[in-house]
Design an enzyme around this catalytic site. Structure first.
Site, PDB file in Angstrom:
ATOM      1  N   ARG A 183      -8.376   3.609   2.307  1.00  0.00           N
ATOM      2  CA  ARG A 183      -7.385   3.015   1.438  1.00  0.00           C
ATOM      3  C   ARG A 183      -6.570   4.039   0.660  1.00  0.00           C
ATOM      4  O   ARG A 183      -5.347   4.029   0.716  1.00  0.00           O
ATOM      5  CB  ARG A 183      -8.042   2.043   0.451  1.00  0.00           C
ATOM      6  N   HIS A 224      -3.984  -5.393   9.294  1.00  0.00           N
ATOM      7  CA  HIS A 224      -4.328  -5.105   7.901  1.00  0.00           C
ATOM      8  C   HIS A 224      -4.487  -6.408   7.119  1.00  0.00           C
ATOM      9  O   HIS A 224      -3.554  -6.854   6.445  1.00  0.00           O
ATOM     10  CB  HIS A 224      -3.219  -4.239   7.273  1.00  0.00           C
ATOM     11  N   TYR A 262      14.296 -11.472   1.795  1.00  0.00           N
ATOM     12  CA  TYR A 262      15.711 -11.127   1.682  1.00  0.00           C
ATOM     13  C   TYR A 262      16.060  -9.785   2.323  1.00  0.00           C
ATOM     14  O   TYR A 262      17.173  -9.602   2.805  1.00  0.00           O
ATOM     15  CB  TYR A 262      16.127 -11.086   0.208  1.00  0.00           C
TER      16      TYR A 262
END
Length: 745
Positions: free
Chosen positions: A34, A80, A125
């Site tokens: 991570r 993931h 967007y």
């Protein structure tokens, strides 16, 4: 205490052992999967999966942009299984040109700004595709260069690492917090890092000093000036730990009343900087600044204008103050902590880091060449079979037409392999022309040359090193650019003293007997005419300017420093000194001084000791004061006298016994603190004290005050050496209450 027995099919584990193992597993997951990047491709797992998922979607630099939500969905669904917001934020970071030195993603839409990197639009967007630089991570992916592993549900394969052609871990840097460790790797310039790698290829024994000549320091995407000394940067690269100080770049034309800031330190908001400067202006701490403007636009991403009150303002000290008190200068921690080729996290120095990456790159290129060699040899094997077929075309046609098992017949007749026989059977009729035979022979020759070249490269370390060098230089030329962060030598930033920032105005400071202080504008103010709290009264006043420092002296000889510009107004009762200072219990403030650092003052006690000191010697920063005058038991500090002009100045001192002594001020030493020297011979144990003290300029006269009488004194009759008894005035029948200095006479 007995442990409960486990039911069938379960395991009983002590809680301590279970929690220890569980936390250790979690820690290793956070560290390895991570938070920390790998030295090979310089990516964390989520970044690696985003880049790989985009390449699988065909979002290359030449493709059309696609909605970011599409990419995030693929990453979460295939590789993931975590939060979509965290994944999208990682994607945004790789697309921001002010966050990544060499962005991996080319974004379209609102991807945040320098002032607010978190102001990006929602993923529904924005649109994205891979940036050209991402090809340095993906170009060799399908060439047998990396290992593959199953995804989280075992339905797909994903690369363990990406075959980076450049040391991306240093180029873009990274930050991360794991369990018990963290990483802060600053970004660097591609051409400089490539040059350092080439240096290590050419000179394997090159040391850190040699590498620091090629990599002088980090290179941040927003530019700025790196003001950390070269020695500290070299120490950073030698140890893997350190810090980097970055300053904004600014311009000021001589005679102009504007300072223009054109570059900011990494991760610094221009709006935040303007807020910090504006706050100081509102607090009246920047009297030399009149206005602020933000003229940033598309052509000038950073253009902050500081308007000065006059073109005569000294700009250098002002900018030093702003560097010390705002985000125009920031310090960044550097910690080269990453996962090495052995799969273990550790802090590396620059040479070790580049050396490990070159090992990874050498392994990657070797695997690529071997993969290509296998493909070439396999193709040559097929071409050999096809050529046999063309040379025996009639026989091949007969076998195909009449044999029940043509593949086995071909293998038996011409000693072909299974692959060769299948290639012959899959050949189309239109490929049986004479021209195809010529193409096969031409392809054979070309592949044979390539095979020989591959074998030669794989069999020679020098040739392999030369190939690595050539590819590094080619990529540096293609993707590299000029350094953005200049390395300069600058003096350390220092905030201006509050007195230097305060406006210079005439002011009168008034001190009361109970230790209340206040200040009024102008020099006409009479402290004795002000109103005081019940039981309080006027004690002392001093005139000066608002940008000076006042000094209060207590009955123990301690000096306390106060800034005048922020004292309470004389319109009220003022404020208690104990609110600003921490005097000893029972201490009483007795005197007030106001002057400039270079002024001389005469400090004396009523026991007849004193010295001359500079006003600066009385100043200090401690709230509990500064020991200045050493007083013997029972002694009292007399009112200090300002030494206006030491040339020809004389001291007139009178004892309570009626003795008067006049001697040159030059006989008195200049000290920073202490008891001083004897001014006049007294007997304090018999109750003798200094009755009066005065400074006599050259040519001035002296008047002796005794009750309501004023007696003119002949100075020549009382001249003597410092420390003498002096001459008795009027046969000892005159009580001396004060000494007054008159005009020339």
């Amino acid at each position: 205490m007995s442990v409960p027995s486990a039911s069938a099919g379960t395991e009983a584990v002590p809680l301590r052992e279970f929690t220890e193992r569980a936390y250790l597993d979690y820690s290793m997951y956070v560290i390895l999967d991570r938070a920390l990047p790998h030295v090979g491709d310089g990516l964390k797992p989520v970044q690696r999966r985003i880049v790989y998922a985009m390449s699988e979607l065909g979002l290359t630099a030449a493709a059309k942009h696609k909605k970011s939500a599409r990419t995030v969905g693929d990453v979460l669904g295939k590789f993931h299984p975590h939060g979509d917001s965290a994944c999208y934020e990682a994607m945004v970071l790789m697309a921001q040109p002010f966050s990544y030195r060499y962005p991996l993603i080319d974004g379209q839409g609102n991807w945040g700004s320098v002032d607010d990197p978190k102001s990006f639009a929602a993923m529904r967007y924005t649109e994205a595709r891979l940036a050209p630089y991402a090809q340095t991570l993906l170009a060799e992916l399908g060439q047998g260069t990396v290992d593959w592993q199953p995804n989280f549900d075992g339905t797909l394969e994903e690369p363990v690492l990406l075959p980076a052609r450049l040391p991306n871990v240093l180029l873009n840097g990274t930050t991360g917090i794991a369990v018990g460790m963290a990483t802060d790797i600053p970004p660097h310039n591609l051409r400089e890092i490539a040059a350092a790698c080439v240096c290590l290829l050419d000179e394997p024994d090159a040391g850190i000093e040699r590498l620091c000549e090629l990599v002088p320091g980090p290179d941040y995407p927003t530019g700025g000036e790196i003001v950390t000394p070269r020695e500290e940067l070299a120490k950073l690269y030698r140890s893997g730990n350190g810090s980097v100080r970055v300053r904004a770049r600014w311009e000021h034309d001589k005679g102009s009343d504007e300072i223009v800031i054109t570059e900011l330190p990494f991760q610094t908001s221009g709006a935040r900087v303007l807020e910090q400067i504006a706050a100081q202006m509102q607090a009246k701490k920047l009297p030399m600044v009149e206005d602020l403007r933000d003229e940033s636009d598309h052509e000038n991403p950073i253009r902050l204008v500081v308007v000065l009150r006059s073109n005569r303002v000294d700009v250098e000290p002002l900018m030093d103050h702003l560097f010390a008190t705002t985000d125009l200068e920031k310090s960044f921690r550097a910690n080269l902590n990453l996962i090495g080729l052995d799969g273990r996290p550790r802090v590396m120095d620059l040479r070790e880091l580049l050396g490990e990456w070159l090992v990874y790159r050498r392994q990657t290129v070797t695997r690529r060449l071997r993969h290509r060699l296998e493909r070439v040899e396999a193709r040559l094997h097929l071409l050999e079979g096809l050529l046999i077929a063309f040379l025996n075309l009639d026989e091949v046609i007969r076998i195909v037409r009449y044999e029940d098992d043509p593949k086995a017949a071909l293998m038996a007749r011409f000693a072909l392999s299974v692959l060769q026989a299948e290639a012959i059977l899959e050949t189309k009729l239109r490929q049986l022309a004479k021209l195809e035979e010529m193409k096969i022979r031409g392809e054979q020759d070309e592949l044979a040359r390539e095979r020989d070249e591959l074998l030669a490269t794989l069999g020679s370390e020098k040739r392999l090193t030369r190939l690595l060098r050539t590819e590094l230089l080619a990529d540096a030329e293609k993707y590299g650019d000029a350094r953005r962060s200049r390395l300069v030598q600058r003096r350390a930033a220092q905030a201006l003293d509050e007195t230097a920032l305060a406006p210079s105005e005439p002011v009168t400071v008034v001190l009361s007997q109970k230790g209340w202080i206040r200040a009024g504008k102008g020099w006409e103010l009479d402290g004795s005419s002000l109103t005081y709290k019940s039981g309080d009264a006027f004690l002392a006043q001093a005139q000066g300017r608002s940008n000076q420092l006042a000094v209060c002296l207590d009955d123990g000889g301690r000096a306390y420093t106060l800034s005048v510009h922020d004292l309470a107004s004389a319109r009220g009762y003022g404020e208690p000194l104990t609110g600003r200072l921490d005097p000893p219990a029972g201490a009483r403030f007795e005197h007030l001084l106001l002057g400039t650092p270079d002024e001389l003052w005469l400090l004396a006690s009523d026991h007849g000791y004193g010295y001359v000191c500079r006003y600066e010697d009385l100043l200090g920063r401690n709230r509990s004061g500064k020991a200045s005058v050493s007083l013997s038991a029972g002694a009292r500090l007399l009112a200090p006298l300002r030494v206006a002009d030491a040339a020809g100045l004389r001291i007139a001192i009178a004892g309570s016994s009626g003795h008067l002594l006049v001697f040159p001020l030059a006989e008195l030493p200049q000290l920073a603190k202490g008891k001083g020297n004897r001014l006049i011979a007294l007997a304090p144990d018999k109750g003798e004290r200094v009755a009066a003290l005065a400074l006599l300029p050259a040519g001035a006269g002296l008047m002796l005050v005794s009750g309501k009488r004023r007696l003119k004194v002949k100075i020549e009759d009382h001249l003597g050496e410092r420390g003498r008894r002096g001459v008795l005035v009027g046969g000892g029948k005159v009580r001396i209450d004060a000494l007054e200095v008159s005009g020339a006479g």
